[in-house]
Design a protein around this motif. Structure first.
Motif, PDB file in Angstrom:
ATOM      1  N   HIS A  10       2.174  -7.717   8.757  1.00 36.82           N
ATOM      2  CA  HIS A  10       2.737  -8.480   7.634  1.00 36.82           C
ATOM      3  C   HIS A  10       4.200  -8.098   7.380  1.00 36.82           C
ATOM      4  CE1 HIS A  10      -0.985 -10.475   6.788  1.00 36.82           C
ATOM      5  NE2 HIS A  10      -1.619  -9.346   6.542  1.00 36.82           N
ATOM      6  N   LEU A  11       4.526  -6.826   7.521  1.00 34.43           N
ATOM      7  CA  LEU A  11       5.924  -6.402   7.338  1.00 34.43           C
ATOM      8  C   LEU A  11       6.821  -7.006   8.422  1.00 34.43           C
ATOM      9  CD1 LEU A  11       5.713  -2.668   6.253  1.00 34.43           C
ATOM     10  CD2 LEU A  11       6.470  -4.625   4.876  1.00 34.43           C
ATOM     11  N   ARG A  12       6.324  -7.094   9.632  1.00 36.41           N
ATOM     12  CA  ARG A  12       7.124  -7.716  10.697  1.00 36.41           C
ATOM     13  C   ARG A  12       7.393  -9.183  10.366  1.00 36.41           C
ATOM     14  NH1 ARG A  12       3.465  -4.491  14.234  1.00 36.41           N
ATOM     15  NH2 ARG A  12       4.694  -2.652  14.810  1.00 36.41           N
ATOM     16  N   VAL A  79       1.574  -7.394  -1.871  1.00 29.36           N
ATOM     17  CA  VAL A  79       2.879  -7.996  -1.624  1.00 29.36           C
ATOM     18  C   VAL A  79       3.577  -7.149  -0.563  1.00 29.36           C
ATOM     19  CG1 VAL A  79       5.140  -8.614  -2.578  1.00 29.36           C
ATOM     20  CG2 VAL A  79       3.055  -8.910  -3.965  1.00 29.36           C
ATOM     21  N   TYR A  80       3.937  -7.797   0.525  1.00 28.33           N
ATOM     22  CA  TYR A  80       4.712  -7.158   1.590  1.00 28.33           C
ATOM     23  C   TYR A  80       6.143  -7.648   1.474  1.00 28.33           C
ATOM     24  CZ  TYR A  80       0.179  -6.057   3.575  1.00 28.33           C
ATOM     25  OH  TYR A  80      -1.087  -5.567   3.762  1.00 28.33           O
ATOM     26  N   THR A  81       7.089  -6.757   1.688  1.00 25.59           N
ATOM     27  CA  THR A  81       8.473  -7.178   1.538  1.00 25.59           C
ATOM     28  C   THR A  81       9.405  -6.363   2.434  1.00 25.59           C
ATOM     29  OG1 THR A  81      10.175  -7.706  -0.097  1.00 25.59           O
ATOM     30  CG2 THR A  81       8.864  -5.716  -0.494  1.00 25.59           C
ATOM     31  N   VAL A 102       3.971  -3.136  -0.246  1.00 28.71           N
ATOM     32  CA  VAL A 102       4.306  -2.422   0.974  1.00 28.71           C
ATOM     33  C   VAL A 102       5.719  -2.845   1.368  1.00 28.71           C
ATOM     34  CG1 VAL A 102       3.645  -1.876   3.354  1.00 28.71           C
ATOM     35  CG2 VAL A 102       1.873  -2.469   1.666  1.00 28.71           C
ATOM     36  N   VAL A 103       6.622  -1.858   1.471  1.00 29.49           N
ATOM     37  CA  VAL A 103       8.031  -2.141   1.729  1.00 29.49           C
ATOM     38  C   VAL A 103       8.465  -1.617   3.091  1.00 29.49           C
ATOM     39  CG1 VAL A 103       8.593  -2.116  -0.728  1.00 29.49           C
ATOM     40  CG2 VAL A 103       8.908  -0.044   0.601  1.00 29.49           C
ATOM     41  N   ALA A 104       9.314  -2.400   3.748  1.00 31.90           N
ATOM     42  CA  ALA A 104       9.907  -1.944   5.008  1.00 31.90           C
ATOM     43  C   ALA A 104      11.008  -0.935   4.722  1.00 31.90           C
ATOM     44  CB  ALA A 104      10.450  -3.122   5.810  1.00 31.90           C
TER      45      ALA A 104
END
Length: 167
Positions: A10-12, A79-81, A102-104
């Motif tokens: 999801h982060l990708r 929420v992925y960002t 979840v943050v990159a």
């Protein structure tokens, strides 16, 4: 909780959305909302180039979730960002009652890059989501995504500098 392979997938996608944003003249930020069951509910990227600096994907996700999910669904969603929520988006996340983030890349890291490149700081204080939303669960950053995000932000800075020279 650590970042899983599913989280990385999801982060990708968030990074792809950030690149799409950059390609259309926006700032490189992308986000994805995923249900507790793993369904992608919404994905978006920044839309600030039109002049409305509040058009962040995390804010769009919070608004969508408030309109389409009940409280239990919101709190169970993730929420992925590509970049940590700004204070505006973190507040919206908290008010709506969304779950895990979840943050990159963390905002503090972006601030370091901008300072390194001689860019002015953001017009809003760089606070963590946890400082704004007591009890928020935030995982990340993800070291393997940092070079890609750094490059996207560097390209945005270079693009904006070229545009100012032309104006």
């Amino acid at each position: 909780m650590s970042v899983s392979e599913t989280d990385l997938t999801h982060l990708r996608r968030c990074v792809e959305l950030a690149e799409r944003a950059l390609d259309v003249g926006d700032e490189p930020f992308g986000s994805v909302l995923v249900s507790a069951g793993g369904e992608v509910l919404l994905e978006d990227h920044n839309h600030v180039s039109g002049g409305d600096r509040t058009q962040h994907p995390e804010l769009a996700i919070a608004r969508w979730a408030a309109a389409h999910l009940d409280a239990d669904e919101r709190s169970a969603a993730t929420v992925y960002t590509s970049g940590e929520h700004c204070p505006m988006c973190a507040a919206a996340h908290g008010w709506v009652g969304l779950g895990r983030i979840v943050v990159a890349v963390r905002s503090s890291r972006l601030g370091e890059w901008l300072a390194e490149w001689g860019e002015p700081p953001a017009p809003v204080a760089s606070l963590t989501v946890e400082e704004l939303v007591p009890g928020a669960v935030v995982d990340g950053p993800v070291e393997e995504l940092e070079p890609v995000m750094r490059d996207l932000h560097r390209r945005r800075v270079e693009r904006d500098r070229r545009a100012h020279r032309i104006s």
